[in-house]
Write a protein that holds these residues in place. Sequence first.
Motif, PDB file in Angstrom:
ATOM      1  N   LYS A   1      15.193  13.424  -5.006  1.00  0.00           N
ATOM      2  CA  LYS A   1      14.932  11.945  -4.615  1.00  0.00           C
ATOM      3  C   LYS A   1      14.655  11.824  -3.149  1.00  0.00           C
ATOM      4  O   LYS A   1      15.168  12.420  -2.326  1.00  0.00           O
ATOM      5  CB  LYS A   1      15.956  11.000  -4.953  1.00  0.00           C
ATOM      6  N   MET A   2      13.683  11.063  -3.014  1.00  0.00           N
ATOM      7  CA  MET A   2      13.271  10.655  -1.656  1.00  0.00           C
ATOM      8  C   MET A   2      12.838   9.305  -1.534  1.00  0.00           C
ATOM      9  O   MET A   2      11.981   8.748  -2.179  1.00  0.00           O
ATOM     10  CB  MET A   2      12.012  11.665  -1.266  1.00  0.00           C
ATOM     11  N   GLY A   3      12.972   8.645  -0.327  1.00  0.00           N
ATOM     12  CA  GLY A   3      12.612   7.135  -0.103  1.00  0.00           C
ATOM     13  C   GLY A   3      11.456   7.344   0.780  1.00  0.00           C
ATOM     14  O   GLY A   3      11.191   8.107   1.758  1.00  0.00           O
ATOM     15  N   PHE A   4      10.578   6.244   0.493  1.00  0.00           N
ATOM     16  CA  PHE A   4       9.347   5.976   1.711  1.00  0.00           C
ATOM     17  C   PHE A   4       9.160   4.589   1.989  1.00  0.00           C
ATOM     18  O   PHE A   4       9.528   3.720   0.988  1.00  0.00           O
ATOM     19  CB  PHE A   4       8.228   6.502   0.901  1.00  0.00           C
ATOM     20  N   TRP A   5       8.671   4.281   2.954  1.00  0.00           N
ATOM     21  CA  TRP A   5       8.279   3.076   3.594  1.00  0.00           C
ATOM     22  C   TRP A   5       6.968   2.843   3.141  1.00  0.00           C
ATOM     23  O   TRP A   5       5.918   3.653   3.413  1.00  0.00           O
ATOM     24  CB  TRP A   5       8.448   2.925   5.057  1.00  0.00           C
ATOM     25  N   LEU A   6       6.751   1.744   2.739  1.00  0.00           N
ATOM     26  CA  LEU A   6       5.226   1.279   2.163  1.00  0.00           C
ATOM     27  C   LEU A   6       4.720   0.269   3.278  1.00  0.00           C
ATOM     28  O   LEU A   6       5.341  -0.274   4.067  1.00  0.00           O
ATOM     29  CB  LEU A   6       5.221   0.580   0.906  1.00  0.00           C
TER      30      LEU A   6
ATOM     31  N   SER B   1      -7.053   2.474   2.369  1.00  0.00           N
ATOM     32  CA  SER B   1      -6.392   1.371   1.880  1.00  0.00           C
ATOM     33  C   SER B   1      -5.470   1.649   0.968  1.00  0.00           C
ATOM     34  O   SER B   1      -4.963   0.622  -0.014  1.00  0.00           O
ATOM     35  CB  SER B   1      -7.530   0.300   1.463  1.00  0.00           C
ATOM     36  N   GLY B   2      -4.935   2.899   0.729  1.00  0.00           N
ATOM     37  CA  GLY B   2      -3.848   3.320  -0.390  1.00  0.00           C
ATOM     38  C   GLY B   2      -4.280   3.181  -1.693  1.00  0.00           C
ATOM     39  O   GLY B   2      -3.343   3.142  -2.432  1.00  0.00           O
ATOM     40  N   VAL B   3      -5.457   3.404  -2.035  1.00  0.00           N
ATOM     41  CA  VAL B   3      -5.894   3.630  -3.249  1.00  0.00           C
ATOM     42  C   VAL B   3      -6.172   5.010  -3.501  1.00  0.00           C
ATOM     43  O   VAL B   3      -7.423   5.561  -3.169  1.00  0.00           O
ATOM     44  CB  VAL B   3      -7.153   2.585  -3.534  1.00  0.00           C
ATOM     45  N   PRO B   4      -5.587   5.847  -4.468  1.00  0.00           N
ATOM     46  CA  PRO B   4      -5.863   7.104  -4.548  1.00  0.00           C
ATOM     47  C   PRO B   4      -6.820   7.362  -5.715  1.00  0.00           C
ATOM     48  O   PRO B   4      -7.190   6.616  -6.505  1.00  0.00           O
ATOM     49  CB  PRO B   4      -4.414   7.830  -5.467  1.00  0.00           C
ATOM     50  N   ILE B   5      -7.572   8.465  -5.322  1.00  0.00           N
ATOM     51  CA  ILE B   5      -8.804   8.707  -6.230  1.00  0.00           C
ATOM     52  C   ILE B   5      -8.990  10.292  -6.418  1.00  0.00           C
ATOM     53  O   ILE B   5      -8.064  11.005  -6.344  1.00  0.00           O
ATOM     54  CB  ILE B   5      -9.831   8.148  -5.287  1.00  0.00           C
ATOM     55  N   LEU B   6     -10.055  10.437  -7.081  1.00  0.00           N
ATOM     56  CA  LEU B   6     -10.456  11.866  -7.485  1.00  0.00           C
ATOM     57  C   LEU B   6     -11.667  12.410  -6.755  1.00  0.00           C
ATOM     58  O   LEU B   6     -12.180  13.745  -6.734  1.00  0.00           O
ATOM     59  CB  LEU B   6     -10.707  12.060  -8.844  1.00  0.00           C
TER      60      LEU B   6
ATOM     61  N   TRP C   1       0.912  -1.197   0.027  1.00  0.00           N
ATOM     62  CA  TRP C   1      -0.096   0.120  -0.057  1.00  0.00           C
ATOM     63  C   TRP C   1       0.915   1.330   0.152  1.00  0.00           C
ATOM     64  O   TRP C   1       1.867   1.457   0.560  1.00  0.00           O
ATOM     65  CB  TRP C   1      -0.802   0.225   1.006  1.00  0.00           C
ATOM     66  N   ILE C   2       0.320   2.104  -0.526  1.00  0.00           N
ATOM     67  CA  ILE C   2       0.871   3.377  -0.573  1.00  0.00           C
ATOM     68  C   ILE C   2       0.203   4.401   0.501  1.00  0.00           C
ATOM     69  O   ILE C   2      -1.043   3.962   0.917  1.00  0.00           O
ATOM     70  CB  ILE C   2       0.961   4.406  -1.866  1.00  0.00           C
ATOM     71  N   HIS C   3       0.544   5.585   0.769  1.00  0.00           N
ATOM     72  CA  HIS C   3      -0.224   6.163   2.043  1.00  0.00           C
ATOM     73  C   HIS C   3      -0.671   7.725   1.233  1.00  0.00           C
ATOM     74  O   HIS C   3       0.149   8.667   1.142  1.00  0.00           O
ATOM     75  CB  HIS C   3       0.726   6.460   3.163  1.00  0.00           C
ATOM     76  N   CYS C   4      -2.173   7.594   0.488  1.00  0.00           N
ATOM     77  CA  CYS C   4      -2.106   8.747  -0.205  1.00  0.00           C
ATOM     78  C   CYS C   4      -3.260   9.821   0.567  1.00  0.00           C
ATOM     79  O   CYS C   4      -3.875   9.487   1.389  1.00  0.00           O
ATOM     80  CB  CYS C   4      -3.020   8.322  -1.443  1.00  0.00           C
ATOM     81  N   PRO C   5      -3.070  10.861   0.384  1.00  0.00           N
ATOM     82  CA  PRO C   5      -4.216  12.034   0.801  1.00  0.00           C
ATOM     83  C   PRO C   5      -5.490  11.676   0.025  1.00  0.00           C
ATOM     84  O   PRO C   5      -5.659  10.962  -0.680  1.00  0.00           O
ATOM     85  CB  PRO C   5      -3.345  13.146   0.522  1.00  0.00           C
TER      86      PRO C   5
END
Length: 604
Positions: free
Chosen positions: A292-297, A433-438, A204-208
Motif C-alpha cells: 500500500k502507498m499513499g500519495f498527495w494529489l 493536467s493529470g489526464v492519462p493517455i495512450l 489531479w493525478i500526476h501521470c507519466p
Amino acid sequence: MSGKPDMDLLPTPPMGERYNGVPERLSKEAAAVRTRLYGNRTLPKSKPRSRPARLPPGVSEDVFAASIEELRRSIGTENVVVNDQPLQDGWYLESPNTHDAFHVIEQEELVCSAVVYPGSTEEVQIVVKWANKHLMPIYPISIGRNVGYGGAAPRIPGGVVIDLGQRMHSVVNLDGENASCIVEPGVTYFALYEEIQKRGLPLWIHCPDLGGGSVLGNAIDRGVGYTPAGDHFANHCGMEIVLPNGELLRTGMGALPGKDGRDNSTWQSFQNAYGPKIDGIFSQSNFGIVTKMGFWLLHDMPHQSYCITFERDKDFAQIVDTIKPLAQKGILGNIPQLRHIIQELNVTGQRKSTFHTGSGPMTREKIRQAAKGLPLGDCSWIFYGTQYGDSASIERQLDIIKKAFSSIPGNRFWLPKDVPEDHYLHSRVQVCSGVPILRELDWLNWLPNAAHLFFSPIAPTRGKDAQAIHEIVTAGHKKYGFDLFPTLCIAGREIHYIANVIFDRADAEQKKRAVALLRELIHDCAKEGFGQYRTHLLFQDQVARTYSWNDQALLRVNESIKDALDPNGILAPGRCGIWPKRFRGKGWELGVEDVDMKAIAPKL
C-alpha cells in the motif's frame, strides 16, 4: 522468423471487466493503436517452447512441484500458476507477467517458473514465508508494464513472479478534503483518474507519458510525471511493506497506531515519523514488497500548454542554458520536455519506411525533408511546456518565457489552437493536467515487431553538459546503426536525458547491437560523470557499479542492508544490482563486457 500477424484476438478488456483494462474514453484509440502494432508485426502470437520450463536454480522438479502444491493449499489453487505454456508478448495493454515482452535477448531466457497472485497483504506475507522456507527467489511486480526497463521478467531465470496487481487493485482511500489517496499495486493511472472523475472530485493525478502503469510501481522505481508535482516518489506519503522475512512495516506516521486501532489519521498528511526516514530504501531496491502507498494529489487549476520550436541543431546548448534560470526561479510551471524533431515523426504512428527506405538510421537531411510535411515544419528542437495559475499570471509567465527565448534566432511559439487536433501538443495538454493517455504508444510502429530500451543518464542543467551527453549518445547510435530519439526532461538543476533505442525483437543481430550500444553508453557516460537514474534489469549490475566512489561504498552499504533484511536472499535477487550473499560473486553479475549475455544464468 516471419509469419502472418494474428488479427483474430479478442478486444482489449475495458476497465469495467479487468482492473488493468482500457477506459471507455480511450477504447477506440486503443483498438486503433493495437491494429497498427499487430499490422506491423511479423512474429507469431506465440511459438512452442524450445526447452523445458525454467525452474529456480538448484531446485529439482519434484521439490518444485511439492512446494507449489503447498503454496496452492495456502492461498488457493487458482492463485498459483506454473509457467509451462507458450510465451506471448502481447502488447502494452495486454502485456505478459511471465517475461519481458520487449526481450532484448532470447524470449525464453528471462522467464519465471510460476506466477503467484496474492489477494491481500496477509497473503503476500504467506508467500514470502513460503519462499524463505524453500529458498525460492521471488520477484514482485505491480502490473508488469515497466516496458523499456525489463517488464515483468525475473532477473534470475526460473524465479517465481508475484503478480500483486491482479487481485490487489483497490483505491483503499481517496480523501478529497486532504487531496490524497492510498492505493494498492494494481491501481493504474487510468483507474485512479477514472475513480476521481466518478466521485466528481476536482483533483489531479500526476501521470507519466502512458497511463496503463501502476501508480505505486512507477513511484517506487522513481518515475516522473509532468504536473507541478511530477516527482512521484517525492509526493508519496506513507507505505505498507512486507519485509523479506514476512514481517509487516508501515513508514511515516503509519508507524504510530491510530485511535481505537484505526489507521493513523495523519498517515497521508505528513511524510516523516520519528527517527531516521527509511522510505527511500524501499525505492529501486529489493528490501521489501510495498503493498500500500499513499500519495498527495493536486487541486484542479487553470493551465496553458504550448510549444516553442527552434531552427538550428547548434542552438541546443543555448536552449538548455535559457531553460535553467526559468526553471530555478519557478517560472516554468512543470518539468518541461525538450524533444528532437525526429520525435515528431515517430509519434505520428507512421512507419519509418514512410519516411526512409534505407536500412540504416535516417540522415539529418532525410529528417529535415520529412519534417517539412508536419505541422511544426522543418525545425530542430521542440520545447513542450505548461503554465499554471489564473489567466493574468499565465500571461505574465508566457511573456517572460518568450522574452527569454527571443535571443535564439528563428524560434516560434505555438499554442494548441495553432496545430491540428491530432498533433502531439494536444496530448501534452492532457498529460500535463493529470489526464492519462495512450499516445506515446504510437512511436512503437516505427519498426516491425518494435521494442525499446531506455538509456537515461542525469546531467546538470548546463548547456555544455547537455551537449557532452548528446555527443556521446549521438556517436554511439551512429556506430551501432540506430535512429536517435532524444527527450530531455529539464529541471532547474538537473536533466533527465532519455534516449529511446527502438529495435526489432525478431532480429537477433539488431538486438545484440542494442545491447552493445547500451553497454558502451553506460560506460562512456559514467567516465564523464553522467550516471543512469534507471535502467533495464540486464544493465543494472553495470550501472550500480558505476557509482563506485570510495571503493563501491554505496553498493557495499546496500549489500549490508540486503543481508540484514534478507539473510536467505529470496527477495528479487539482483534487482537494481543488489545481490544477496547467497548469489553474490558467483557469476550472476553482468558487466560492460557482457554483450552476448552468456553469463546471464551461471550454474550454482
